[in-house]
Design an enzyme around this catalytic site. Structure first.
Site, PDB file in Angstrom:
ATOM      1  N   LYS A   1      -5.104  -9.881  -8.919  1.00 59.61           N
ATOM      2  CA  LYS A   1      -5.259  -8.635  -9.686  1.00 59.61           C
ATOM      3  C   LYS A   1      -5.536  -8.961 -11.161  1.00 59.61           C
ATOM      4  CE  LYS A   1      -3.600  -7.231  -5.714  1.00 59.61           C
ATOM      5  NZ  LYS A   1      -4.477  -7.186  -4.571  1.00 59.61           N
TER       6      LYS A   1
ATOM      7  N   ASP B   1       8.238  -8.757  -7.038  1.00 63.35           N
ATOM      8  CA  ASP B   1       6.778  -8.689  -7.079  1.00 63.35           C
ATOM      9  C   ASP B   1       6.432  -7.969  -8.382  1.00 63.35           C
ATOM     10  OD1 ASP B   1       4.084  -8.010  -6.866  1.00 63.35           O
ATOM     11  OD2 ASP B   1       4.164  -7.797  -4.688  1.00 63.35           O
TER      12      ASP B   1
ATOM     13  N   ARG C   1      -3.806 -32.480  -2.510  1.00 67.16           N
ATOM     14  CA  ARG C   1      -2.904 -31.371  -2.177  1.00 67.16           C
ATOM     15  C   ARG C   1      -1.822 -31.167  -3.238  1.00 67.16           C
ATOM     16  NH1 ARG C   1       0.282 -32.700   1.687  1.00 67.16           N
ATOM     17  NH2 ARG C   1      -1.309 -33.430   3.143  1.00 67.16           N
TER      18      ARG C   1
ATOM     19  N   TYR D   1       5.106  -3.488  -0.951  1.00 63.36           N
ATOM     20  CA  TYR D   1       3.728  -3.631  -0.451  1.00 63.36           C
ATOM     21  C   TYR D   1       3.784  -3.870   1.061  1.00 63.36           C
ATOM     22  CZ  TYR D   1      -0.892  -5.962  -0.207  1.00 63.36           C
ATOM     23  OH  TYR D   1      -2.168  -6.344   0.099  1.00 63.36           O
TER      24      TYR D   1
HETATM   25  C1  LIG Z   1       1.867  -5.220  -5.244  1.00 60.60           C
HETATM   26  C2  LIG Z   1       1.062  -6.237  -4.511  1.00 60.60           C
HETATM   27  N1  LIG Z   1       1.617  -7.417  -4.238  1.00 60.60           N
HETATM   28  C3  LIG Z   1       0.951  -8.361  -3.566  1.00 60.60           C
HETATM   29  C4  LIG Z   1      -0.336  -8.161  -3.133  1.00 60.60           C
HETATM   30  C5  LIG Z   1      -1.025  -9.219  -2.338  1.00 60.60           C
HETATM   31  O1  LIG Z   1      -1.951  -9.923  -3.059  1.00 60.60           O
HETATM   32  P1  LIG Z   1      -3.172 -10.641  -2.346  1.00 60.60           P
HETATM   33  O2  LIG Z   1      -4.122  -9.566  -1.965  1.00 60.60           O
HETATM   34  O3  LIG Z   1      -3.684 -11.578  -3.373  1.00 60.60           O
HETATM   35  O4  LIG Z   1      -2.636 -11.364  -1.152  1.00 60.60           O
HETATM   36  C6  LIG Z   1      -0.969  -6.952  -3.410  1.00 60.60           C
HETATM   37  C7  LIG Z   1      -2.352  -6.712  -2.967  1.00 60.60           C
HETATM   38  O5  LIG Z   1      -2.873  -5.615  -3.019  1.00 60.60           O
HETATM   39  C8  LIG Z   1      -0.240  -5.944  -4.103  1.00 60.60           C
HETATM   40  O6  LIG Z   1      -0.776  -4.744  -4.354  1.00 60.60           O
END
Ligand SMILES: Cc1ncc(COP(=O)(O)O)c(C=O)c1O
Length: 398
Positions: free
Chosen positions: A213, A188, A62, A116
């Site tokens: 992404k 983010d 872990r 998001y």
């Molecule tokens: C701007 C943004 N932040 C975070 C996330 C979340 O990522 P994950 O899908 O890996 O949980 C996304 C997913 O589409 C996103 O578009």
């Protein structure tokens, strides 16, 4: 071959990052080290091991293996001035751990209204349940955030550009206001990545990537990361361990593999997306293109001031039309998949309805909106595909 402190370009950085000789053992890329149990020579050794810090030391699965340490180390090295990175099994898990490392019951979070949707869901669900209140703020607030900071405000969460509608935030102004009041800032940074927006250098305390992404880049792995400025890593790591967070070595290995080409992929995403966004600007069916590098996008001047490049995701607003004519456009596309996520090699299109996810800001748009993820296909082919889609839209709109 290892990290270098010499200033090098982004493409060189991502090739070198995280490849410490003790982890590669002479192999080009650190292999997949899968582990739960780590064996000790004796009870004495086991007891002694338990008293030491586990940073970059095998202890128990872990706590990670060189495969995870290498990717975390690589992401830290892409953020000048950062102290460390923790990895997660998804971007949302990264956001949750970052927020929980900062907030306690009774605290207030200032959350950008264009965040998001699952980030908003976390604020209204998990955080609320733990007695943490959230106040939403206008993504264009800039230095005006100072007026919202109260005695209980502990953290400001930014996402720039915003999800679906792409408002660019004045991160330096928000960071300055937060620092003046001892408030922690989180960003983010998935859209720009550290290559196009070095968040720690810009003063952000905790910068988050949905590695799913652009880091992974191939739409086949879920990953997340939080990179911390000095003074914030210890708490992040402690909280993440307490939450039992561990990203799988196989997924981290794929993340590291993706990272090696991230700079060249981003350059192509940038170029193709800009070509297509500019083409859309000239189409009569399109009322507005929401791409941070184009003047129609709120905060475009901040983009020009603060960013080193733009990636492959943007939206456009249709001139009139409704749900059905927008669906006719998207359903006609042959090269764009219809699906969530982005940052992979393939193009995607989805209907975008940001007004559904807003608390304090309103959007008056001329028509429905479409979000495009521009992949690595030939832009001329994507334009031909979009042309057919816009024809279908025109016919359906009447
Ligand atoms: C701007 C943004 N932040 C975070 C996330 C979340 O990522 P994950 O899908 O890996 O949980 C996304 C997913 O589409 C996103 O578009």
């Amino acid at each position: 071959m290892s990290d270098t402190n010499k200033p090098v370009g982004d493409a060189t950085k991502v090739v070198l990052a995280g490849r410490r000789p003790e982890w590669t053992q002479g192999i080009v890329s650190p292999p997949v080290w899968r582990a739960s149990t780590i064996l000790y020579d004796s009870v004495g050794h086991l007891r002694e091991s338990a008293t030491k810090d586990t940073h970059h030391r095998l202890f128990y699965g872990r706590k990670g293996t060189p495969t995870q340490w290498s990717l975390a180390d690589a992401l830290t090295s892409l953020e000048p001035g950062a102290e460390g990175t923790f990895l997660y099994c998804s971007g949302v898990a990264a956001i949750a751990a970052a927020l929980l490392s900062v907030l306690s019951p009774g605290d207030e979070l200032l959350l950008v209204d264009s965040a998001y949707d699952p980030t908003r869901g976390m604020a209204g669900g998990l955080l609320k349940r733990f007695g943490i209140t959230t106040r939403y703020y206008d993504p264009m607030i800039g230095a005006g955030i100072a007026d919202l900071i109260g005695d209980k405000t502990r953290a400001i969460f930014m996402e720039s550009p915003g999800s679906l509608s792409f408002e660019v935030q004045d991160v330096p102004a928000i960071v300055a206001a937060a620092k003046a009041r001892g408030v922690t800032t989180l960003l983010d940074n998935t859209w720009a990545t550290p290559l196009f927006f070095p968040a720690i250098e810009r003063g952000v305390d905790l910068t988050i990537l949905a590695g799913t992404k652009y880091v992974v880049g191939h739409s086949d792995v879920m990953l997340g990361s939080v990179t911390a400025a000095p003074g914030h890593f210890k708490k992040l790591r402690e909280t993440s361990f307490q939450l039992g967070q561990v990203a799988s070595p196989d997924d981290c290995w794929l993340g590291s593999r993706g990272l090696r080409t991230m700079a060249v992929r981003l350059a192509q995403h940038q170029s193709s997306a800009l070509t297509i966004a500019k083409w859309l600007q000239g189409r009569p069916e399109v009322a507005q293109v929401l791409h941070p590098a184009l003047p129609d996008c709120p905060g475009h001047d901040l983009f020009v001031r603060d960013f080193k490049g733009s990636s492959g995701l943007f939206s456009f607003v249709l001139n009139g039309g409704d749900e059905a004519s927008r669906a006719a456009l998207i359903d006609t596309l042959q090269l764009f998949g219809i699906g969530y996520s982005w940052g992979g090699f393939e193009s995607l299109a989805i209907p975008a309805d940001p007004q559904r996810y807003r608390s304090v800001t309103k959007r008056d748009a001329a028509g429905p909106m479409v979000r495009l993820q521009i992949g690595l296909e030939d832009p001329a082919d994507l334009i031909a595909d979009l042309e057919a889609g816009l024809d279908a839209f025109r016919q359906a709109r009447g």
